[in-house]
Design an enzyme around this catalytic site. Structure first.
Site, PDB file in Angstrom:
ATOM      1  N   LYS A  87      43.197  66.118  52.490  1.00 31.50           N
ATOM      2  CA  LYS A  87      44.250  66.815  51.742  1.00 31.50           C
ATOM      3  C   LYS A  87      45.458  67.206  52.605  1.00 31.50           C
ATOM      4  CE  LYS A  87      42.035  69.096  47.819  1.00 31.50           C
ATOM      5  NZ  LYS A  87      41.815  70.406  47.211  1.00 31.50           N
ATOM      6  N   ASP A  99      46.654  71.782  42.127  1.00 37.32           N
ATOM      7  CA  ASP A  99      45.780  72.966  42.077  1.00 37.32           C
ATOM      8  C   ASP A  99      46.558  74.211  41.628  1.00 37.32           C
ATOM      9  OD1 ASP A  99      43.375  71.822  42.780  1.00 37.32           O
ATOM     10  OD2 ASP A  99      43.635  72.154  44.933  1.00 37.32           O
TER      11      ASP A  99
HETATM   12  P1  NAP Z   1      38.118  75.377  52.743  1.00 32.96           P
HETATM   13  O1  NAP Z   1      39.518  74.955  53.001  1.00 32.96           O
HETATM   14  O2  NAP Z   1      37.029  74.872  53.613  1.00 32.96           O
HETATM   15  O3  NAP Z   1      38.105  76.998  52.777  1.00 32.96           O
HETATM   16  C1  NAP Z   1      36.927  77.736  52.577  1.00 32.96           C
HETATM   17  C2  NAP Z   1      37.142  79.215  52.908  1.00 32.96           C
HETATM   18  O4  NAP Z   1      35.894  79.864  52.693  1.00 32.96           O
HETATM   19  C3  NAP Z   1      37.529  79.491  54.365  1.00 32.96           C
HETATM   20  O5  NAP Z   1      38.286  80.673  54.422  1.00 32.96           O
HETATM   21  C4  NAP Z   1      36.170  79.702  55.020  1.00 32.96           C
HETATM   22  O6  NAP Z   1      36.211  80.565  56.134  1.00 32.96           O
HETATM   23  C5  NAP Z   1      35.433  80.431  53.922  1.00 32.96           C
HETATM   24  N1  NAP Z   1      33.994  80.224  54.068  1.00 32.96           N
HETATM   25  C6  NAP Z   1      33.330  79.060  54.070  1.00 32.96           C
HETATM   26  N2  NAP Z   1      32.004  79.276  54.237  1.00 32.96           N
HETATM   27  C7  NAP Z   1      31.860  80.616  54.358  1.00 32.96           C
HETATM   28  C8  NAP Z   1      30.734  81.468  54.566  1.00 32.96           C
HETATM   29  N3  NAP Z   1      29.492  80.992  54.688  1.00 32.96           N
HETATM   30  N4  NAP Z   1      30.953  82.797  54.662  1.00 32.96           N
HETATM   31  C9  NAP Z   1      32.197  83.306  54.563  1.00 32.96           C
HETATM   32  N5  NAP Z   1      33.301  82.551  54.363  1.00 32.96           N
HETATM   33  C10 NAP Z   1      33.131  81.223  54.255  1.00 32.96           C
HETATM   34  O7  NAP Z   1      37.679  75.003  51.261  1.00 32.96           O
HETATM   35  P2  NAP Z   1      38.596  74.951  49.938  1.00 32.96           P
HETATM   36  O8  NAP Z   1      39.124  73.587  49.761  1.00 32.96           O
HETATM   37  O9  NAP Z   1      39.524  76.093  49.988  1.00 32.96           O
HETATM   38  O10 NAP Z   1      37.490  75.148  48.791  1.00 32.96           O
HETATM   39  C11 NAP Z   1      36.778  76.350  48.693  1.00 32.96           C
HETATM   40  C12 NAP Z   1      35.978  76.407  47.387  1.00 32.96           C
HETATM   41  O11 NAP Z   1      36.836  76.318  46.274  1.00 32.96           O
HETATM   42  C13 NAP Z   1      34.948  75.292  47.219  1.00 32.96           C
HETATM   43  O12 NAP Z   1      33.811  75.871  46.636  1.00 32.96           O
HETATM   44  C14 NAP Z   1      35.609  74.338  46.252  1.00 32.96           C
HETATM   45  O13 NAP Z   1      34.680  73.607  45.474  1.00 32.96           O
HETATM   46  C15 NAP Z   1      36.377  75.321  45.371  1.00 32.96           C
HETATM   47  N6  NAP Z   1      37.556  74.705  44.709  1.00 32.96           N
HETATM   48  C16 NAP Z   1      37.596  74.718  43.346  1.00 32.96           C
HETATM   49  C17 NAP Z   1      38.688  74.182  42.702  1.00 32.96           C
HETATM   50  C18 NAP Z   1      38.731  74.159  41.198  1.00 32.96           C
HETATM   51  O14 NAP Z   1      39.531  73.406  40.638  1.00 32.96           O
HETATM   52  N7  NAP Z   1      37.957  74.961  40.517  1.00 32.96           N
HETATM   53  C19 NAP Z   1      39.752  73.636  43.446  1.00 32.96           C
HETATM   54  C20 NAP Z   1      39.693  73.671  44.841  1.00 32.96           C
HETATM   55  C21 NAP Z   1      38.573  74.212  45.478  1.00 32.96           C
HETATM   56  P3  NAP Z   1      36.339  80.023  57.650  1.00 32.96           P
HETATM   57  O15 NAP Z   1      37.754  79.598  57.804  1.00 32.96           O
HETATM   58  O16 NAP Z   1      35.970  81.218  58.455  1.00 32.96           O
HETATM   59  O17 NAP Z   1      35.369  78.881  57.777  1.00 32.96           O
END
Ligand code: NAP
Length: 285
Positions: free
Chosen positions: A71, A107
């Site tokens: 992305k 998004d």
């Molecule tokens: P990302 O860029 O990897 O960001 C994830 C965030 O969550 C980071 O701040 C990370 O912290 C934190 N995190 C991950 N594991 C953690 C844990 N065990 N404990 C505490 N914090 C944690 O991922 P993303 O693309 O933003 O996606 C995140 C979520 O949103 C996913 O579940 C995805 O499926 C969902 N999503 C949904 C939609 C929708 O259309 N509904 C769209 C996009 C994403 P660190 O930086 O400290 O690792």
């Protein structure tokens, strides 16, 4: 009306086999009579992204969706980036206009449309975002665009959360906290909406949830988890038991897909077909 014109689409990512996009778009194309529109998962390793983008041009794909881990990196191989994607720093949709590739981020539109469908007005609200990753960036930008009064970011990694807040400092009033701190707990007490953007609680780790004391939220605050699998995360289940209104991530997923479909075809998809396909495939997982 039936269209026999051939157009190809796909989703670029690694891994990509779990994605529900192929089923969702194929169902929508079929419902619209686009019988020769194909949509395939395209498994692309990080080091081969440039070649994959060239192939999109060579094979004359009309468009691709983009997911983890491409992305942020795909932007450098594209000819143009739309304004939202530029601010967010991430592209989730690429449209090919005769060899000219433009990157978009749908998004933001998906998130804001989902809030509107839930009758939540972000204008002048105090929003609390959990997490500081890619989805948090898109959501933060959406809230700034809608002139939220104050945005609080709570995360386990304060350095990352501070960097995110700094990036949007000129767009709105944004502050970051360690989500275990007393200051963060205080912020929860005036929140109109709490949005989880971390994967905590996502299948198969359904017993996890962010370490937030929901009882601190004011009565009526909307608890929004952008996770869509499961439909009701532990966070949402707990919020519901405490009497808060809740929203899951399915509508955001669907509405960002609607926006990408519109960019690809210039038309609005059959949302009932898209929603039914997503729900059916989620139930099978
Ligand atoms: P990302 O860029 O990897 O960001 C994830 C965030 O969550 C980071 O701040 C990370 O912290 C934190 N995190 C991950 N594991 C953690 C844990 N065990 N404990 C505490 N914090 C944690 O991922 P993303 O693309 O933003 O996606 C995140 C979520 O949103 C996913 O579940 C995805 O499926 C969902 N999503 C949904 C939609 C929708 O259309 N509904 C769209 C996009 C994403 P660190 O930086 O400290 O690792």
């Amino acid at each position: 009306m039936i269209s026999t014109e051939i157009k190809n689409f796909g989703i670029l990512g690694y891994p990509v086999g779990h994605s529900l996009s192929p089923q969702m778009y194929k169902a929508a194309f079929e419902a619209a009579g686009f019988v020769n529109y194909n949509y395939i998962p395209l498994q692309v390793h990080a080091g081969k992204l440039f070649m994959a983008v060239e192939a999109i041009k060579g094979l004359e794909f009309r468009g691709v969706n983009v997911t983890i881990p491409h992305k942020m990196t795909i932007a450098r191989y594209l000819d143009a980036i739309d304004a939202d994607a530029l601010v967010i720093g991430a592209v989730n949709t690429v449209v090919n206009d005769g060899g000219m590739l433009t990157g978009y981020n749908t998004d933001v539109a998906g998130f804001l449309s989902a809030l509107a469908e839930a009758n939540f007005l972000p204008e002048d609200c105090h929003a609390v975002i959990l997490g500081a990753g890619g989805a948090a960036r898109a959501i933060l930008w959406g809230l700034c665009k809608k002139r939220a009064e104050f945005i609080t970011i709570g995360a386990r990694n304060l350095q990352k959360a501070n960097a995110l807040a700094k990036d949007f400092m000129t767009q709105g009033q944004v502050e970051a906290f360690d989500w275990n701190s007393d200051e963060f707990k205080e912020m929860l007490q005036t929140a109109d909406i709490l949005i989880n953007t971390t994967p905590l609680g996502m299948f198969p780790h359904v017993d996890d949830m962010p370490p937030v004391d929901l009882k601190l939220l004011p009565e009526g605050a909307l608890v929004y988890d952008i996770i869509y699998n499961p439909a009701e995360t532990k966070l949402l289940q707990t919020a519901k038991e405490l009497g808060y209104p809740t929203l899951n991530g399915l509508s955001m997923l669907l509405l960002q897909g609607k926006e990408a479909y519109r960019l690809y075809t210039g038309e609005t998809p059959d949302m009932e077909v898209m929603a039914a396909t997503l729900k059916k495939n989620l139930a099978m997982k």
